[in-house]
Write a protein that holds these residues in place. Structure first.
Motif, PDB file in Angstrom:
ATOM      1  N   PHE A   1      38.619  37.888  35.876  1.00 36.27           N
ATOM      2  CA  PHE A   1      38.830  38.389  37.231  1.00 36.27           C
ATOM      3  C   PHE A   1      39.115  37.249  38.203  1.00 36.27           C
ATOM      4  O   PHE A   1      40.103  37.286  38.959  1.00 36.27           O
ATOM      5  CB  PHE A   1      37.605  39.174  37.684  1.00 36.27           C
ATOM      6  CG  PHE A   1      37.609  39.531  39.143  1.00 36.27           C
ATOM      7  CD1 PHE A   1      38.585  40.358  39.672  1.00 36.27           C
ATOM      8  CD2 PHE A   1      36.623  39.034  39.993  1.00 36.27           C
ATOM      9  CE1 PHE A   1      38.596  40.687  41.018  1.00 36.27           C
ATOM     10  CE2 PHE A   1      36.622  39.355  41.334  1.00 36.27           C
ATOM     11  CZ  PHE A   1      37.610  40.187  41.847  1.00 36.27           C
ATOM     12  N   LEU A   2      38.282  36.228  38.201  1.00 39.05           N
ATOM     13  CA  LEU A   2      38.473  35.105  39.123  1.00 39.05           C
ATOM     14  C   LEU A   2      39.783  34.379  38.843  1.00 39.05           C
ATOM     15  O   LEU A   2      40.506  33.986  39.769  1.00 39.05           O
ATOM     16  CB  LEU A   2      37.286  34.142  39.019  1.00 39.05           C
ATOM     17  CG  LEU A   2      35.930  34.706  39.466  1.00 39.05           C
ATOM     18  CD1 LEU A   2      34.817  33.704  39.206  1.00 39.05           C
ATOM     19  CD2 LEU A   2      35.963  35.094  40.946  1.00 39.05           C
ATOM     20  N   GLY A   3      40.103  34.205  37.565  1.00 44.71           N
ATOM     21  CA  GLY A   3      41.363  33.553  37.211  1.00 44.71           C
ATOM     22  C   GLY A   3      42.567  34.372  37.664  1.00 44.71           C
ATOM     23  O   GLY A   3      43.554  33.822  38.180  1.00 44.71           O
ATOM     24  N   ALA A   4      42.503  35.692  37.491  1.00 48.79           N
ATOM     25  CA  ALA A   4      43.616  36.563  37.889  1.00 48.79           C
ATOM     26  C   ALA A   4      43.796  36.566  39.404  1.00 48.79           C
ATOM     27  O   ALA A   4      44.932  36.540  39.900  1.00 48.79           O
ATOM     28  CB  ALA A   4      43.369  37.977  37.379  1.00 48.79           C
ATOM     29  N   VAL A   5      42.684  36.598  40.161  1.00 47.50           N
ATOM     30  CA  VAL A   5      42.777  36.570  41.625  1.00 47.50           C
ATOM     31  C   VAL A   5      43.368  35.245  42.092  1.00 47.50           C
ATOM     32  O   VAL A   5      44.265  35.212  42.953  1.00 47.50           O
ATOM     33  CB  VAL A   5      41.392  36.794  42.264  1.00 47.50           C
ATOM     34  CG1 VAL A   5      41.422  36.509  43.768  1.00 47.50           C
ATOM     35  CG2 VAL A   5      40.915  38.210  42.008  1.00 47.50           C
ATOM     36  N   PHE A   6      42.881  34.142  41.519  1.00 46.04           N
ATOM     37  CA  PHE A   6      43.386  32.816  41.896  1.00 46.04           C
ATOM     38  C   PHE A   6      44.881  32.705  41.606  1.00 46.04           C
ATOM     39  O   PHE A   6      45.668  32.273  42.457  1.00 46.04           O
ATOM     40  CB  PHE A   6      42.607  31.739  41.145  1.00 46.04           C
ATOM     41  CG  PHE A   6      43.095  30.343  41.398  1.00 46.04           C
ATOM     42  CD1 PHE A   6      42.757  29.683  42.569  1.00 46.04           C
ATOM     43  CD2 PHE A   6      43.912  29.688  40.470  1.00 46.04           C
ATOM     44  CE1 PHE A   6      43.220  28.387  42.807  1.00 46.04           C
ATOM     45  CE2 PHE A   6      44.373  28.408  40.702  1.00 46.04           C
ATOM     46  CZ  PHE A   6      44.032  27.758  41.880  1.00 46.04           C
ATOM     47  N   PHE A   7      45.279  33.115  40.407  1.00 43.95           N
ATOM     48  CA  PHE A   7      46.684  33.021  40.017  1.00 43.95           C
ATOM     49  C   PHE A   7      47.551  33.913  40.901  1.00 43.95           C
ATOM     50  O   PHE A   7      48.618  33.492  41.360  1.00 43.95           O
ATOM     51  CB  PHE A   7      46.835  33.427  38.540  1.00 43.95           C
ATOM     52  CG  PHE A   7      48.255  33.421  38.054  1.00 43.95           C
ATOM     53  CD1 PHE A   7      48.896  32.226  37.753  1.00 43.95           C
ATOM     54  CD2 PHE A   7      48.961  34.606  37.906  1.00 43.95           C
ATOM     55  CE1 PHE A   7      50.215  32.214  37.316  1.00 43.95           C
ATOM     56  CE2 PHE A   7      50.276  34.607  37.465  1.00 43.95           C
ATOM     57  CZ  PHE A   7      50.898  33.408  37.167  1.00 43.95           C
ATOM     58  N   SER A   8      47.121  35.141  41.165  1.00 47.35           N
ATOM     59  CA  SER A   8      47.906  36.068  41.989  1.00 47.35           C
ATOM     60  C   SER A   8      48.049  35.547  43.415  1.00 47.35           C
ATOM     61  O   SER A   8      49.133  35.648  44.016  1.00 47.35           O
ATOM     62  CB  SER A   8      47.249  37.451  42.001  1.00 47.35           C
ATOM     63  OG  SER A   8      47.162  37.990  40.706  1.00 47.35           O
ATOM     64  N   ALA A   9      46.965  34.991  43.970  1.00 48.37           N
ATOM     65  CA  ALA A   9      47.018  34.463  45.334  1.00 48.37           C
ATOM     66  C   ALA A   9      47.984  33.278  45.428  1.00 48.37           C
ATOM     67  O   ALA A   9      48.757  33.164  46.385  1.00 48.37           O
ATOM     68  CB  ALA A   9      45.619  34.045  45.788  1.00 48.37           C
ATOM     69  N   ILE A  10      47.953  32.400  44.416  1.00 50.90           N
ATOM     70  CA  ILE A  10      48.865  31.257  44.395  1.00 50.90           C
ATOM     71  C   ILE A  10      50.313  31.728  44.321  1.00 50.90           C
ATOM     72  O   ILE A  10      51.197  31.226  45.030  1.00 50.90           O
ATOM     73  CB  ILE A  10      48.540  30.336  43.200  1.00 50.90           C
ATOM     74  CG1 ILE A  10      47.197  29.635  43.415  1.00 50.90           C
ATOM     75  CG2 ILE A  10      49.647  29.302  43.004  1.00 50.90           C
ATOM     76  CD1 ILE A  10      47.171  28.658  44.570  1.00 50.90           C
ATOM     77  N   VAL A  11      50.565  32.711  43.468  1.00 46.46           N
ATOM     78  CA  VAL A  11      51.932  33.226  43.308  1.00 46.46           C
ATOM     79  C   VAL A  11      52.436  33.828  44.618  1.00 46.46           C
ATOM     80  O   VAL A  11      53.576  33.569  45.036  1.00 46.46           O
ATOM     81  CB  VAL A  11      51.988  34.272  42.173  1.00 46.46           C
ATOM     82  CG1 VAL A  11      53.318  35.017  42.193  1.00 46.46           C
ATOM     83  CG2 VAL A  11      51.797  33.594  40.826  1.00 46.46           C
TER      84      VAL A  11
END
Length: 356
Positions: free
Chosen positions: A15-25
């Motif tokens: 979850f944390l990895g997906a949120v971080f990656f999505s926010a960066i994108v």
């Protein structure tokens, strides 16, 4: 408790990895869209990075639903694929009981998402938009034209050709006064009107009033001119996007639309949406639980595809109901909340008939 720890151990990193990656994108997409404008206007790198930093809370707000959708689908699908859930079911623990901590977490995140947006994201996003507009020399004018404003619950109507915000002046102004039964009392025309502290000062004004069936022309009556106290902000070209302001500001804006007789259906439905939309976090987790393990083969891929499809269906349904609310076919409250209620019921039914 051991199962809860194990579930969160599998879920939280994803979850944390997906949120971080999505926010960066999302931040990089915004940067790339405006990159040529930054270069063309020679915007300093420090300003560009500040714009990106101000946009970050909003990207996190956007990323949380996507992140929790992927994390819940991936985690449950992996447990199904590895037959770990089969062992859990065999021990007498139902799917609902096992995933209840995820549902509680998603419900808490739904409330958290609302407060994140209202307390931080809308403020920083507005600052980002203002800084970006300044950096790109995109000036916004508050001047307005072809203005019609209702005041005093429709008993006073302002009609002006032009509003000049720099001078706080109205040009070619007509003021129409009506009594409580909406019958015409008088019409005042002025070449211009200047805002003076708490009221409008008319210039070259003349009053037309009825005496029986005769129209009488004369100087403006003080009983009428003293009522010309509608604030100058009302006449500005300041259409507010309800989705980009706080709940308090949105409520004030809607009250302004109601008071001045302007259309408010769309704004009101967007106001209710500010409360309803964060529950997408709870809904996608509920849907993921109900849809995971529906296939015997390619469990992970098919479960993720079904969950994404259901989430897209929610967005489409909400878009349709919001349009219906905008044009008055359904109430503003229904436009915002009907998809949420519908998909919660659908998720509960899916969970009821899920293999355990």
């Amino acid at each position: 408790m051991t199962l809860v720890k194990y579930l969160f151990k599998r879920f939280l990193p994803v979850f944390l990895g997906a949120v971080f990656f999505s926010a960066i994108v999302l931040n990089l997409v915004d940067l790339l869209i405006n990159l040529w404008r930054y270069i063309q206007n020679q915007v300093p790198a420090s300003v560009v990075f500040k714009i990106m930093a101000l946009y970050t809370p909003k990207t996190i707000w956007y990323a949380v639903p996507m992140g929790i959708l992927f994390a819940s689908s991936y985690t449950l699908s992996a447990l199904y694929a590895n037959n770990e859930l089969t062992a859990i079911f065999a021990s007498g623990v139902s799917l609902f009981r096992f995933t209840a901590p995820l549902l509680l977490l998603s419900l808490a995140l739904s409330f958290g998402l609302f407060f994140l947006d209202d307390a931080l994201a809308v403020t920083t996003y507005a600052q980002k938009q203002n800084l970006q507009s300044t950096a790109l020399n995109q000036e916004k004018t508050l001047d307005n034209d072809a203005i019609v404003i209702l005041a005093e619950r429709g008993n006073l109507i302002y009609k002006a050709a032009v509003y000049d915000d720099e001078q706080k002046r109205l040009y070619d102004l007509y003021c129409i006064f009506r009594d409580g039964d909406k019958k015409l009392e008088a019409v005042i025309h002025a070449d211009s009107a200047l805002w003076d502290t708490d009221c409008w000062r008319l210039q070259n004004a003349v009053q037309f009033s009825l005496s029986g069936k005769t129209v009488i022309k004369g100087t403006p009556d003080a009983a009428f001119t003293s009522r010309l106290a509608e604030p100058f902000e009302t006449f500005r070209n300041n259409v507010v996007s309800v989705e980009e302001v706080t709940v308090r500001e949105a409520k004030e804006y809607i009250e302004h639309l109601m008071r001045t007789g302007l259309p408010f259906g769309e704004a009101l439905s967007l106001y209710y949406k500010k409360f309803a939309f964060p529950f997408i976090v709870f809904i996608v987790v509920f849907l993921s639980i109900g849809l995971s393990g529906r296939s015997r083969k390619n469990v992970m891929l098919i479960s993720l595809a079904l969950s994404i499809g259901a989430a897209v269906l929610f967005y489409v349904t909400q878009m349709i109901t919001m349009l219906l609310a905008k044009f008055g076919y359904i109430t503003a409250f229904s436009g915002a909340w009907f998809p949420v209620i519908l998909f919660i019921i659908m998720s509960a039914l899916l969970l009821r008939f899920t293999r355990t």
